[in-house]
Design an enzyme around this catalytic site. Structure first.
Site, PDB file in Angstrom:
ATOM      1  N   PHE A 125      -5.519   0.906   3.759  1.00  0.00           N
ATOM      2  CA  PHE A 125      -6.722   0.536   4.518  1.00  0.00           C
ATOM      3  C   PHE A 125      -6.420  -0.111   5.862  1.00  0.00           C
ATOM      4  O   PHE A 125      -7.203  -0.056   6.783  1.00  0.00           O
ATOM      5  CB  PHE A 125      -7.595  -0.411   3.686  1.00  0.00           C
ATOM      6  N   THR A 134       0.091   5.441  -1.623  1.00  0.00           N
ATOM      7  CA  THR A 134      -0.504   6.482  -0.772  1.00  0.00           C
ATOM      8  C   THR A 134      -0.340   7.867  -1.386  1.00  0.00           C
ATOM      9  O   THR A 134      -1.214   8.710  -1.243  1.00  0.00           O
ATOM     10  CB  THR A 134       0.072   6.457   0.660  1.00  0.00           C
ATOM     11  N   CYS A 157     -24.911 -12.883 -12.109  1.00  0.00           N
ATOM     12  CA  CYS A 157     -24.419 -13.111 -13.471  1.00  0.00           C
ATOM     13  C   CYS A 157     -25.594 -13.468 -14.384  1.00  0.00           C
ATOM     14  O   CYS A 157     -26.325 -14.420 -14.112  1.00  0.00           O
ATOM     15  CB  CYS A 157     -23.408 -14.248 -13.444  1.00  0.00           C
ATOM     16  N   ALA A 188       0.799  -1.228   0.000  1.00  0.00           N
ATOM     17  CA  ALA A 188       0.000   0.000   0.000  1.00  0.00           C
ATOM     18  C   ALA A 188       0.837   1.285   0.000  1.00  0.00           C
ATOM     19  O   ALA A 188       0.425   2.301  -0.558  1.00  0.00           O
ATOM     20  CB  ALA A 188      -0.933   0.001   1.203  1.00  0.00           C
ATOM     21  N   HIS A 191      -3.534 -10.195  -4.205  1.00  0.00           N
ATOM     22  CA  HIS A 191      -4.847  -9.953  -3.617  1.00  0.00           C
ATOM     23  C   HIS A 191      -5.887  -9.572  -4.659  1.00  0.00           C
ATOM     24  O   HIS A 191      -6.946  -9.042  -4.331  1.00  0.00           O
ATOM     25  CB  HIS A 191      -4.752  -8.868  -2.537  1.00  0.00           C
ATOM     26  N   ASN A 227      10.300   1.187   3.288  1.00  0.00           N
ATOM     27  CA  ASN A 227       9.025   1.241   4.009  1.00  0.00           C
ATOM     28  C   ASN A 227       9.112   2.289   5.109  1.00  0.00           C
ATOM     29  O   ASN A 227      10.149   2.447   5.736  1.00  0.00           O
ATOM     30  CB  ASN A 227       8.692  -0.134   4.605  1.00  0.00           C
ATOM     31  N   ASP A 256      10.599   8.855   2.342  1.00  0.00           N
ATOM     32  CA  ASP A 256       9.403   8.839   1.497  1.00  0.00           C
ATOM     33  C   ASP A 256       9.659   8.062   0.192  1.00  0.00           C
ATOM     34  O   ASP A 256      10.631   8.335  -0.526  1.00  0.00           O
ATOM     35  CB  ASP A 256       9.009  10.280   1.170  1.00  0.00           C
ATOM     36  N   ILE A 257       8.800   7.104  -0.103  1.00  0.00           N
ATOM     37  CA  ILE A 257       9.019   6.187  -1.231  1.00  0.00           C
ATOM     38  C   ILE A 257       9.092   6.916  -2.576  1.00  0.00           C
ATOM     39  O   ILE A 257      10.000   6.684  -3.377  1.00  0.00           O
ATOM     40  CB  ILE A 257       7.896   5.119  -1.254  1.00  0.00           C
ATOM     41  N   CYS A 270     -17.690 -13.175 -12.232  1.00  0.00           N
ATOM     42  CA  CYS A 270     -18.704 -14.088 -11.696  1.00  0.00           C
ATOM     43  C   CYS A 270     -17.964 -15.176 -10.944  1.00  0.00           C
ATOM     44  O   CYS A 270     -17.028 -15.779 -11.456  1.00  0.00           O
ATOM     45  CB  CYS A 270     -19.536 -14.690 -12.823  1.00  0.00           C
TER      46      CYS A 270
HETATM   47 ZN   LIG Z   1     -21.580 -16.629 -14.294  1.00  0.00          ZN
END
Ligand SMILES: [Zn+2]
Length: 265
Positions: A40, A33, A160, A29, A126, A226, A243-244, A134
């Site tokens: 989050f 930013t 769907c 993340a 992720h 980081n 700062d990245i 669907c």
């Molecule tokens: Zn479907």
């Protein structure tokens, strides 16, 4: 080594990049930013104030699916126009120069692709929140289509049309299995690199924690950019807490800058 100041951080990173053949960036993340997308999970972040909807709940109830989509569209209004930042652009430059075969990311914001890296070279652990699928037949749906159906039905999450399966953003929710193909590709990249560049990730959320160690054990060098300390700082060859965007800005290729916007390679 923890870089004591910005100048040292940039010089040391430059040295690591120049003396590496295969660089694999791993992003979290913190790289997004500066694009206005909040972390989050951070203190004060959305998830500390509003519990995320776990996968089981999404599957179990229409109201959870409605709420999930209501939140997603609210996010779209706030962050939908986000553009790649200096960190994304620097990594895209490394990719174009042939220094990096691909990127592994925990982010779901599509900003690496928007910076010009082909989607097949971005491994999303992720998933991706900028489109939907669907859950039964895997058909892809664009957010605009979902929103139109959602608005027309007075706020009901659409199913769907093809198979009546549930439609969800293409993200990995809490309680949902990690995508095996992406995990395998992330491991391949990690084992292929001689410089593993962890950027903007606290490296605590599984499976993120496993990759820096895997790279290091395989003989690669490890750089960690980081804001906060991570538990891998002790084994890293370079730790940068500045700062990245500021640290990575000098790595945005001059040629790349002139030719932007570019798409693909
Ligand atoms: Zn479907």
């Amino acid at each position: 080594m923890i870089a004591p100041d910005l100048q040292t951080a940039i010089a040391r990173l430059c040295d690591l990049i120049q003396t590496s053949e295969v660089i694999v960036p791993f992003t979290g993340a913190g790289i997004s930013t500066e694009c206005g997308i909040p972390d989050f999970r951070s203190p004060g972040g959305i998830w500390t104030r509003m519990a995320p909807i776990p996968f089981d709940a999404f599957m179990a109830s229409q109201s959870a699916r409605d709420e999930s989509w209501r939140r997603r569209f609210a996010m779209q209004d706030q962050f939908g126009a986000a553009k790649p930042g200096r960190g994304h652009r620097a990594l895209a430059s490394l990719f174009r120069r042939g220094k990096s075969p691909g990127i592994v990311t925990q982010n779901i914001d599509n900003l690496h692709q928007a910076s010009g890296i082909p989607h097949q070279c971005v491994v999303e652990l992720h998933g991706n929140t900028t489109y939907a699928v669907c859950l039964d037949c895997a058909e892809r749906y664009e957010l605009d289509w979902v929103r139109e159906a959602f608005d027309k039905s007075g706020g009901r999450a659409p199913d769907c049309p093809g198979c009546l399966g549930y439609i969800k953003t293409a993200t990995v929710s809490f309680g949902q299995a990690m995508p095996q193909h992406e995990m395998d590709r992330a491991q391949e990249l990690t084992l292929a690199c001689d410089l593993f560049l962890a950027i903007g990730s606290s490296l605590v959320v599984w499976p993120a924690a496993g990759f820096p160690l895997m790279a290091k054990r395989n003989g690669a060098r490890l750089a960690i950019l980081n804001r906060d300390p991570t538990e891998f700082d002790d084994i890293a060859d370079l730790v940068v807490r500045q700062d990245i965007g500021t640290v990575l800005e000098p790595f945005i290729g001059v040629q790349d800058d002139k030719k932007e916007p570019r798409h693909g390679v």
